[in-house]
Design a protein around this motif. Structure first.
Motif, PDB file in Angstrom:
ATOM      1  N   GLY A   1       0.812  -1.211   0.000  1.00  0.00           N
ATOM      2  CA  GLY A   1       0.000   0.000   0.000  1.00  0.00           C
ATOM      3  C   GLY A   1       0.845   1.262   0.000  1.00  0.00           C
ATOM      4  N   GLY A   2       1.928   1.260   0.745  1.00  0.00           N
ATOM      5  CA  GLY A   2       2.833   2.403   0.750  1.00  0.00           C
ATOM      6  C   GLY A   2       3.500   2.613  -0.597  1.00  0.00           C
ATOM      7  N   PHE A   3       3.878   1.504  -1.244  1.00  0.00           N
ATOM      8  CA  PHE A   3       4.470   1.609  -2.572  1.00  0.00           C
ATOM      9  C   PHE A   3       3.466   2.187  -3.563  1.00  0.00           C
ATOM     10  N   LEU A   4       2.234   1.680  -3.556  1.00  0.00           N
ATOM     11  CA  LEU A   4       1.214   2.192  -4.475  1.00  0.00           C
ATOM     12  C   LEU A   4       0.925   3.667  -4.227  1.00  0.00           C
ATOM     13  N   LEU A   5       0.887   4.063  -2.972  1.00  0.00           N
ATOM     14  CA  LEU A   5       0.633   5.461  -2.629  1.00  0.00           C
ATOM     15  C   LEU A   5       1.773   6.359  -3.129  1.00  0.00           C
ATOM     16  N   GLY A   6       2.997   5.965  -2.871  1.00  0.00           N
ATOM     17  CA  GLY A   6       4.141   6.763  -3.317  1.00  0.00           C
ATOM     18  C   GLY A   6       4.276   6.797  -4.832  1.00  0.00           C
ATOM     19  N   PHE A   7       4.062   5.644  -5.464  1.00  0.00           N
ATOM     20  CA  PHE A   7       4.160   5.557  -6.915  1.00  0.00           C
ATOM     21  C   PHE A   7       3.101   6.437  -7.580  1.00  0.00           C
ATOM     22  N   GLY A   8       1.875   6.331  -7.107  1.00  0.00           N
ATOM     23  CA  GLY A   8       0.790   7.136  -7.679  1.00  0.00           C
ATOM     24  C   GLY A   8       0.995   8.618  -7.449  1.00  0.00           C
ATOM     25  N   GLY A   9       1.379   8.975  -6.238  1.00  0.00           N
ATOM     26  CA  GLY A   9       1.637  10.388  -5.948  1.00  0.00           C
ATOM     27  C   GLY A   9       2.777  10.938  -6.779  1.00  0.00           C
ATOM     28  N   GLY A  10       3.819  10.144  -6.957  1.00  0.00           N
ATOM     29  CA  GLY A  10       4.958  10.568  -7.776  1.00  0.00           C
ATOM     30  C   GLY A  10       4.577  10.774  -9.229  1.00  0.00           C
ATOM     31  N   LEU A  11       3.774   9.865  -9.772  1.00  0.00           N
ATOM     32  CA  LEU A  11       3.349  10.017 -11.165  1.00  0.00           C
ATOM     33  C   LEU A  11       2.493  11.261 -11.365  1.00  0.00           C
ATOM     34  N   VAL A  12       1.574  11.496 -10.451  1.00  0.00           N
ATOM     35  CA  VAL A  12       0.698  12.669 -10.575  1.00  0.00           C
ATOM     36  C   VAL A  12       1.511  13.956 -10.467  1.00  0.00           C
ATOM     37  N   VAL A  13       2.402  14.038  -9.501  1.00  0.00           N
ATOM     38  CA  VAL A  13       3.209  15.247  -9.319  1.00  0.00           C
ATOM     39  C   VAL A  13       4.164  15.441 -10.498  1.00  0.00           C
ATOM     40  N   ALA A  14       4.778  14.362 -10.979  1.00  0.00           N
ATOM     41  CA  ALA A  14       5.697  14.475 -12.121  1.00  0.00           C
ATOM     42  C   ALA A  14       4.955  14.950 -13.362  1.00  0.00           C
ATOM     43  N   ASP A  15       3.770  14.425 -13.592  1.00  0.00           N
ATOM     44  CA  ASP A  15       2.998  14.847 -14.757  1.00  0.00           C
ATOM     45  C   ASP A  15       2.524  16.283 -14.611  1.00  0.00           C
ATOM     46  N   LEU A  16       2.177  16.676 -13.392  1.00  0.00           N
ATOM     47  CA  LEU A  16       1.759  18.058 -13.146  1.00  0.00           C
ATOM     48  C   LEU A  16       2.903  19.030 -13.412  1.00  0.00           C
ATOM     49  N   ILE A  17       4.092  18.690 -12.938  1.00  0.00           N
ATOM     50  CA  ILE A  17       5.258  19.559 -13.156  1.00  0.00           C
ATOM     51  C   ILE A  17       5.602  19.616 -14.643  1.00  0.00           C
TER      52      ILE A  17
END
Length: 153
Positions: A64-80
Motif C-alpha cells: 500500500g505504501g508503494f502504491l501510494l508513493g508511486f501514484g503520488g509521484g506520477l501525478v506530481v511528475a505529470d503536473l510539473i
C-alpha cells in the motif's frame, strides 16, 4: 536439593506468565518496554496463525505504501511536466497515478485490522496457556516437623 527445586520453581513461574503485546501509536510494547518488529516476530513464532497475520499486515503496509508513493509521484511528475513544458495536461501518467492512489486506499485500510487480529490471537493464546497450567500449585506448608514447599501437579 531444596535450593535446586526452589530455583526451578522460580524460573518456571517467570516463563509461564508471559506478557501480552500491546500497541500504542503504531509501536509495540511488552512489560512496558518497546519492542522492534524483529522481536515481535520472534514472540509470535510460537503461534503460527498470529505470525501469518502479522506478516500479512506488514506486506499490506509495504504494498500500500508503494502504491501510494508511486501514484503520488506520477501525478506530481505529470503536473510539473504539464506546467513547465508545452504539453497537453493531463496525460495518461496522471490517470495511472490516480488509479494507483485509489488502489492504495483499500490496501492500506486492511493492514491495521490484520495487525490487531494477530496480536489478539497471540494474547488470547497466552491466556489459554496460562489457564491450562493451572494444575500446577505451589504451597508453603508448616507442621510440627518444620516448614516446607508442597508441589501439586
Amino acid at each position: 536439593m531444596k535450593k535446586i527445586i526452589t530455583l526451578f520453581t522460580i524460573l518456571l513461574s517467570t516463563t509461564v506468565f508471559s506478557q501480552e503485546i500491546t500497541t500504542k501509536k503504531g509501536r509495540f510494547f511488552a512489560e512496558g518496554k518497546q519492542l522492534s518488529n524483529k522481536e515481535v516476530k520472534t514472540l509470535l513464532a510460537s503461534n503460527t496463525e498470529a505470525l501469518a497475520l502479522f506478516k500479512a499486515s506488514r506486506t499490506k503496509g509495504s504494498v500500500g505504501g508503494f502504491l501510494l508513493g508511486f501514484g503520488g509521484g506520477l501525478v506530481v511528475a505529470d503536473l510539473i511536466t504539464g506546467a513547465t513544458a508545452d504539453v497537453k495536461y493531463p496525460t495518461p501518467l496522471t490517470y495511472v497515478g490516480l488509479a494507483s492512489l485509489v488502489t492504495s486506499i483499500p490496501v492500506l485500510s486492511g493492514r491495521t485490522k490484520k495487525l490487531n487480529d494477530a496480536l489478539a490471537l497471540y494474547n488470547d493464546g497466552l491466556k489459554k496457556s496460562a489457564s491450562d497450567d493451572s494444575n500446577f500449585e505451589l504451597n508453603i506448608i508448616a507442621n510440627q516437623s518444620g516448614y516446607g514447599l508442597q508441589f501439586q501437579f
